[in-house]
Design a protein around this motif. Structure first.
Motif, mmCIF file in Angstrom:
data_model
loop_
_atom_site.group_PDB
_atom_site.id
_atom_site.type_symbol
_atom_site.label_atom_id
_atom_site.label_comp_id
_atom_site.label_asym_id
_atom_site.label_seq_id
_atom_site.Cartn_x
_atom_site.Cartn_y
_atom_site.Cartn_z
ATOM 1 N N ILE A 1 47.877 31.866 45.153
ATOM 2 C CA ILE A 1 47.746 30.514 44.609
ATOM 3 C C ILE A 1 47.615 30.563 43.079
ATOM 4 O O ILE A 1 48.204 29.737 42.386
ATOM 5 C CB ILE A 1 46.545 29.779 45.253
ATOM 6 C CG1 ILE A 1 46.908 29.471 46.719
ATOM 7 C CG2 ILE A 1 46.209 28.511 44.514
ATOM 8 C CD1 ILE A 1 45.820 28.836 47.504
ATOM 9 N N ASN A 2 46.874 31.534 42.572
ATOM 10 C CA ASN A 2 46.747 31.652 41.113
ATOM 11 C C ASN A 2 48.041 32.103 40.446
ATOM 12 O O ASN A 2 48.199 31.948 39.247
ATOM 13 C CB ASN A 2 45.614 32.625 40.752
ATOM 14 C CG ASN A 2 44.258 32.034 41.057
ATOM 15 O OD1 ASN A 2 44.091 30.818 41.069
ATOM 16 N ND2 ASN A 2 43.302 32.894 41.341
ATOM 17 N N GLY A 3 48.969 32.616 41.236
ATOM 18 C CA GLY A 3 50.265 33.048 40.698
ATOM 19 C C GLY A 3 51.209 31.901 40.421
ATOM 20 O O GLY A 3 52.222 32.079 39.740
ATOM 21 N N PHE A 4 50.876 30.712 40.955
ATOM 22 C CA PHE A 4 51.733 29.551 40.657
ATOM 23 C C PHE A 4 51.578 29.161 39.191
ATOM 24 O O PHE A 4 50.497 29.224 38.636
ATOM 25 C CB PHE A 4 51.335 28.353 41.539
ATOM 26 C CG PHE A 4 51.880 28.443 42.938
ATOM 27 C CD1 PHE A 4 53.211 28.227 43.190
ATOM 28 C CD2 PHE A 4 51.035 28.745 43.990
ATOM 29 C CE1 PHE A 4 53.704 28.303 44.486
ATOM 30 C CE2 PHE A 4 51.510 28.831 45.278
ATOM 31 C CZ PHE A 4 52.861 28.615 45.538
ATOM 32 N N ALA B 1 54.970 27.964 50.122
ATOM 33 C CA ALA B 1 54.788 26.695 49.410
ATOM 34 C C ALA B 1 55.524 26.757 48.066
ATOM 35 O O ALA B 1 55.562 27.791 47.404
ATOM 36 C CB ALA B 1 53.312 26.421 49.177
ATOM 37 N N THR B 2 56.096 25.630 47.693
ATOM 38 C CA THR B 2 56.841 25.575 46.436
ATOM 39 C C THR B 2 55.976 25.081 45.283
ATOM 40 O O THR B 2 56.298 25.340 44.130
ATOM 41 C CB THR B 2 58.070 24.653 46.586
ATOM 42 O OG1 THR B 2 57.629 23.370 47.046
ATOM 43 C CG2 THR B 2 59.055 25.247 47.584
ATOM 44 N N THR B 3 54.907 24.375 45.611
ATOM 45 C CA THR B 3 54.021 23.883 44.561
ATOM 46 C C THR B 3 52.601 24.357 44.814
ATOM 47 O O THR B 3 52.215 24.666 45.947
ATOM 48 C CB THR B 3 54.012 22.339 44.514
ATOM 49 O OG1 THR B 3 53.470 21.845 45.741
ATOM 50 C CG2 THR B 3 55.398 21.781 44.287
ATOM 51 N N LYS B 4 51.841 24.408 43.745
ATOM 52 C CA LYS B 4 50.446 24.831 43.859
ATOM 53 C C LYS B 4 49.641 23.829 44.668
ATOM 54 O O LYS B 4 48.738 24.207 45.423
ATOM 55 C CB LYS B 4 49.849 24.992 42.462
ATOM 56 C CG LYS B 4 48.471 25.612 42.446
ATOM 57 C CD LYS B 4 48.024 25.919 41.038
ATOM 58 C CE LYS B 4 46.695 26.649 41.040
ATOM 59 N NZ LYS B 4 46.288 27.106 39.723
ATOM 60 N N GLU B 5 49.963 22.541 44.547
ATOM 61 C CA GLU B 5 49.235 21.508 45.281
ATOM 62 C C GLU B 5 49.401 21.676 46.787
ATOM 63 O O GLU B 5 48.456 21.488 47.559
ATOM 64 C CB GLU B 5 49.696 20.105 44.847
ATOM 65 C CG GLU B 5 49.272 19.724 43.452
ATOM 66 C CD GLU B 5 50.095 20.402 42.359
ATOM 67 O OE1 GLU B 5 51.263 20.771 42.624
ATOM 68 O OE2 GLU B 5 49.559 20.584 41.256
ATOM 69 N N MET C 1 44.878 25.662 51.877
ATOM 70 C CA MET C 1 43.867 26.701 51.682
ATOM 71 C C MET C 1 42.562 26.447 52.450
ATOM 72 O O MET C 1 42.079 27.356 53.140
ATOM 73 C CB MET C 1 43.577 26.898 50.204
ATOM 74 C CG MET C 1 42.721 28.110 49.926
ATOM 75 S SD MET C 1 42.419 28.384 48.179
ATOM 76 C CE MET C 1 41.343 27.025 47.785
ATOM 77 N N PRO C 2 41.964 25.262 52.409
ATOM 78 C CA PRO C 2 40.711 25.057 53.164
ATOM 79 C C PRO C 2 40.887 25.244 54.667
ATOM 80 O O PRO C 2 39.989 25.752 55.345
ATOM 81 C CB PRO C 2 40.317 23.618 52.843
ATOM 82 C CG PRO C 2 41.078 23.251 51.637
ATOM 83 C CD PRO C 2 42.307 24.087 51.624
#
Length: 86
Positions: free
Chosen positions: A82-85, A38-42, A48-49
């Protein structure tokens, strides 16, 4: 080839379980790939779910060789990604 009736049944059951496990692992791997690429956190948060649900199902039914600890480790790794974004 098995000769006994019970052995034949066990072979059928094993083949069915093998197919289900393979499918579950493939779904989990595909979902992980979506998050990691993924390129964006969104975009990662949207997937994720779905991944967590698949991991929980695999762990609860002992499918795909997943137990609760392995699923938790996968979840932790995903959270780290995900927290790395920025």
């Amino acid at each position: 080839m098995p000769q006994h009736k019970s052995c034949k049944k066990r072979l059928r059951q094993a083949e069915k379980a093998n197919a289900m496990n393979r499918a579950a692992r493939a779904e989990i791997r595909a979902s992980l790939k979506v998050i990691r690429t993924a390129t964006t956190k969104e975009a990662a948060l949207a997937e994720m779910p779905k991944l967590f649900s698949k991991l929980d199902k695999a762990a609860s039914s002992k499918r795909a060789g997943f137990n609760a600890n392995r699923a938790a480790n996968y979840k932790a790794k995903v959270a780290k990604v995900i927290n790395g974004f920025a």
